[in-house]
Design a protein around this motif. Structure first.
Motif, PDB file in Angstrom:
ATOM      1  N   THR A  44       0.829  -1.200   0.000  1.00 51.13           N
ATOM      2  CA  THR A  44       0.000   0.000   0.000  1.00 51.13           C
ATOM      3  C   THR A  44       0.872   1.262   0.000  1.00 51.13           C
ATOM      4  O   THR A  44       0.643   2.165  -0.806  1.00 51.13           O
ATOM      5  CB  THR A  44      -0.964  -0.035   1.205  1.00 51.13           C
ATOM      6  N   GLN A  70      -6.326   3.712   4.512  1.00 47.40           N
ATOM      7  CA  GLN A  70      -4.880   3.977   4.503  1.00 47.40           C
ATOM      8  C   GLN A  70      -4.451   4.508   3.130  1.00 47.40           C
ATOM      9  O   GLN A  70      -3.746   5.511   3.016  1.00 47.40           O
ATOM     10  CB  GLN A  70      -4.130   2.678   4.820  1.00 47.40           C
ATOM     11  N   ASP A 120      -3.722  -1.728  -6.046  1.00 48.87           N
ATOM     12  CA  ASP A 120      -3.261  -2.373  -4.806  1.00 48.87           C
ATOM     13  C   ASP A 120      -4.118  -3.618  -4.590  1.00 48.87           C
ATOM     14  O   ASP A 120      -5.333  -3.563  -4.717  1.00 48.87           O
ATOM     15  CB  ASP A 120      -3.446  -1.397  -3.633  1.00 48.87           C
ATOM     16  N   ARG A 170      -9.965  -5.848   4.334  1.00 44.75           N
ATOM     17  CA  ARG A 170      -9.688  -5.011   5.496  1.00 44.75           C
ATOM     18  C   ARG A 170     -10.129  -3.587   5.197  1.00 44.75           C
ATOM     19  O   ARG A 170      -9.506  -2.896   4.385  1.00 44.75           O
ATOM     20  CB  ARG A 170      -8.185  -5.021   5.799  1.00 44.75           C
TER      21      ARG A 170
HETATM   22 MG   LIG Z   1      -1.967  -2.934   2.159  1.00 39.71          MG
END
Ligand SMILES: [Mg+2]
Ligand SMILES: Nc1nc2c(ncn2[C@@H]2O[C@H](COP(=O)(O)OP(=O)(O)O)[C@@H](O)[C@H]2O)c(=O)[nH]1
Length: 449
Positions: A108, A140, A183, A134
């Motif tokens: 990430t 994030q 990602d 998640r």
């Molecule tokens: Mg990640």
């Protein structure tokens, strides 16, 4: 970054550069040093063995265009690039890039860093988050993208949280952008469902690049991961993260050989700009501390000239006068830092941090030291032992300094003297623990005259 490996390899290069002759015994010693350094940095044993035999073979058999020392250094340099410096070019062009790797590898963060990289090159990047497991993952990445003003998509508008659906919608959403970075979700270990998922993503959007993110600190484990991911989707480039502060980076660097690709980037810190395009030549040169091979070799060669050997220094006699000459020479030669950098000083067992303190002493105080020595008598310069309290005061007054400062000079001289002694006398050589080699400091400094 890889300080320990770097300092051992610098030691080896220096050893080659100052070898009286390169024979089979010397070559064995060099190869053994390199093996030890690489194995400690977690490079795979089979690769180390391959490299060793290639260095031996090429050093002995290849036709020499250079002198033997330069030839061996060149061979070592090239073979190190072969196993630690396999790079890959990433085109500065429109493309889809898929990021894969285990949890915590730095996927990430690297998505954002990579976006930033393309942004700085004048391309328009956008980022897609395909980690649906998640919720924090999406937050994030969104925060990182916001920081650099890069658009972000995670399929929040879709009724169904299906990975393939999200990725396809994201690619469509960012049609007008140059570089789309995707990602993906990792796992704690290599698991079949993750492998299946990244295979599906690959099939559905056919990314131009499939980047594997490897954490440098995992050492030899990197090979296993590289092979598994390469078998699954065909890796086109590797990003090695956390190269800052790990001794094991050799494992990840050499794991590249499990794939048909090379290292594309390295991550060197937590901040978004701690990210570098991997340049094999520059990387290996830095590791070997060879800004300039030629000058290093020249210096080593000259340091071997017999007339340069000062008998007094060899006997362990190193007076303040010698120190004075040395300081004069340093002044002529320019910044001491440059010279220091060429030496594997990291291997010296001093308490002093050569990277900082030593330069400070050299750059800032040397001038003052010289002024103090100008206030000393011939006797004091040759036999510093005679300097007692009253002489100390006189010297301080004469040079406009304090007795503490003069004392510092005397301490500095004593330290240099000790260093000279241990480097030049066989008996003393073992006293200062040096990794792998002895620096011909006495001769070197003589040469500076
Ligand atoms: Mg990640
Ligand atoms: N020191 C350092 N930390 C890094 C680097 N790259 C990532 N990290 C940290 O490693 C941790 C995991 O990174 P993350 O990108 O979330 O990994 P992911 O689980 O693969 O997505 C985070 O705390 C990052 O800040 C790097 O190059 N150097």
């Amino acid at each position: 970054m890889l300080e320990k490996l770097s300092s051992s390899l610098k030691g080896t290069i220096w050893k080659i550069a100052r070898a009286k002759r390169i024979d089979k015994r010397m070559l064995d010693e060099i190869v053994r040093d390199i093996q030890r350094a690489l194995i400690q940095a977690d490079v795979k044993i089979s690769l180390v063995k391959e490299l060793s035999s290639r260095i031996r073979e090429r050093s002995l058999k290849e036709k020499l265009a250079l002198n033997p020392r330069e030839h061996v250094i060149k061979v070592v340099y090239e073979e190190l690039i072969n196993i630690l410096g396999r790079g890959v070019e990433v085109p500065l062009a429109a493309q889809k890039i898929m990021m894969v790797g285990l949890h915590g590898s730095g996927k990430t963060s690297s998505c954002a860093k990579l976006a930033r990289y393309f942004q700085k090159k004048g391309l328009k990047p956008a980022v897609i988050c395909a980690d649906v497991y998640r919720p924090a993952a999406s937050d994030q990445l969104r925060q990182l993208c916001d920081k650099i003003g890069v658009p972000f998509y995670d399929g929040a508008n879709l009724p169904d949280r299906n990975v393939i659906g999200i990725v396809k919608a994201g690619v469509k959403e960012f049609e007008k952008y140059d570089v789309e970075i995707i990602d993906t979700a990792g796992r704690h270990a290599l698991e079949e469902d993750m492998i299946e998922e990244i295979r599906d993503i690959k099939e559905s959007i056919k990314p131009d690049q499939r980047f594997l993110i490897l954490d440098a600190s995992i050492g030899q484990q990197a090979s296993v991961q590289a092979k598994a991911f390469d078998d699954a989707i065909g890796i086109t480039g590797i990003i090695i993260t956390k190269m800052d502060g790990t001794a094991k980076g050799g494992g990840a660097l050499s794991a590249v050989s499990e794939t048909n690709s090379g290292v594309a980037f390295i991550g060197t810190g937590e901040k978004i700009d701690d990210f570098e395009k991997f340049e094999p030549d520059g990387f290996i040169s830095r590791l070997l501390g060879m800004g300039d091979i030629k000058s290093l070799i020249e210096m080593a060669e000259e340091s071997l000239k017999p007339e340069d050997v000062d008998v007094d220094i060899l006997k362990g006699k190193f007076t303040l006068k010698d120190l004075y000459k040395q300081l004069e020479a340093v002044k002529k030669m320019g910044p001491m830092k440059k010279i220091m950098q060429m030496l594997p000083l990291g291997g010296l067992g001093f308490d002093i941090d050569f990277d900082d303190t030593m330069y400070q002493v050299t750059e800032d105080k040397l001038k003052k030291f010289k002024v103090m020595m100008d206030s000393m008598t011939e006797e004091e310069l040759t036999e510093p032992k005679v300097i007692d309290g009253s002489r100390l005061k006189r010297i301080a007054r004469g040079s406009g300094t304090t007795t503490a400062e003069v004392n510092e000079l005397i301490k500095y001289h004593r330290m240099m003297q000790k260093m000279m002694k241990s480097m030049t006398s066989r008996r003393g050589a073992g006293k200062i623990p040096m990794k792998g080699m002895k620096i011909p400091m006495g001769k070197m400094l003589k040469r500076m005259k």
